[in-house]
Design a protein around this motif. Structure first.
Motif: not given
Ligand code: OFO
Length: 183
Positions: A31-45
């Motif tokens: 899910y973190g990789a998905w969030a990062e891929n979609n531009g949500f660096g904070g959620v990914a973090n």
């Protein structure tokens, strides 16, 4: 002389929980990789740090099995489920996952109780408390997005949430600060 202090049934259930924690870690990782891929660096973090926490939970169970003189069985970890379709859906999935894990923990608590294995019962109380924390955290994040419109949350709301999650190191221990004793 047999020095194994876990029943066959409890040892199998502890091993299953160990794999479940590893699976949880993979879920947060994907899910973190998905969030990062979609531009949500904070959620990914946030999700990446949580992946590390779950891995520490796995180690905590592994260490307990060994401490009780029982055998650790490392098996394949099931693949994570499909990626979320939105940030709202992502936290829905996180919440569902945590409540599902709580059920598995409660089963272990009951099993320990029924066997009068008080060491295991006591060990599992840490996880009972941890699940309260994790469910509350997921619930609060879900509430924040719900207030902002749920699936229809504006990009402004999502931007703010993402920024908040980038800076919540005070609420969630950063991966580098955790230990298996204090995941
Ligand atoms: Fe998400 O918690 Fe492990 O047990």
């Amino acid at each position: 002389m047999n020095t194994n202090r876990l029943s066959k049934k409890l040892a199998a259930a502890m091993n299953a929980q160990m794999t479940k924690e590893a699976h949880a870690s993979q879920i947060y990782l994907s899910y973190g990789a998905w969030a990062e891929n979609n531009g949500f660096g904070g959620v990914a973090n946030f999700l990446f740090r949580h992946a590390q926490e779950e891995r520490n939970h796995m180690m905590k169970v592994l260490e307990y099995i060994l401490k009780r003189g029982s055998e650790v069985q490392v098996i394949a970890i099931p693949a994570p489920m499909d990626n979320p379709v939105s940030i709202y859906n992502c936290f829905e999935k996180v919440f569902e996952h945590e409540t599902d894990n709580t059920k598995a923990i409660y089963k272990l608590v009951k099993m320990s109780f029924d066997e009068e294995d008080w060491a295991s019962w006591n060990f599992m109380q840490w996880f009972v408390n941890e699940q309260v924390e994790e469910e509350t955290l997921a619930m609060n994040l879900l509430d924040k997005i719900k207030i902002g419109g749920g699936e229809k949350a504006s990009s402004n709301v999502l931007y703010e949430l993402d920024r908040d999650l980038e800076n919540i190191s005070g609420e969630v221990i950063a991966a580098q600060d955790v230990t298996t004793a204090n995941p």
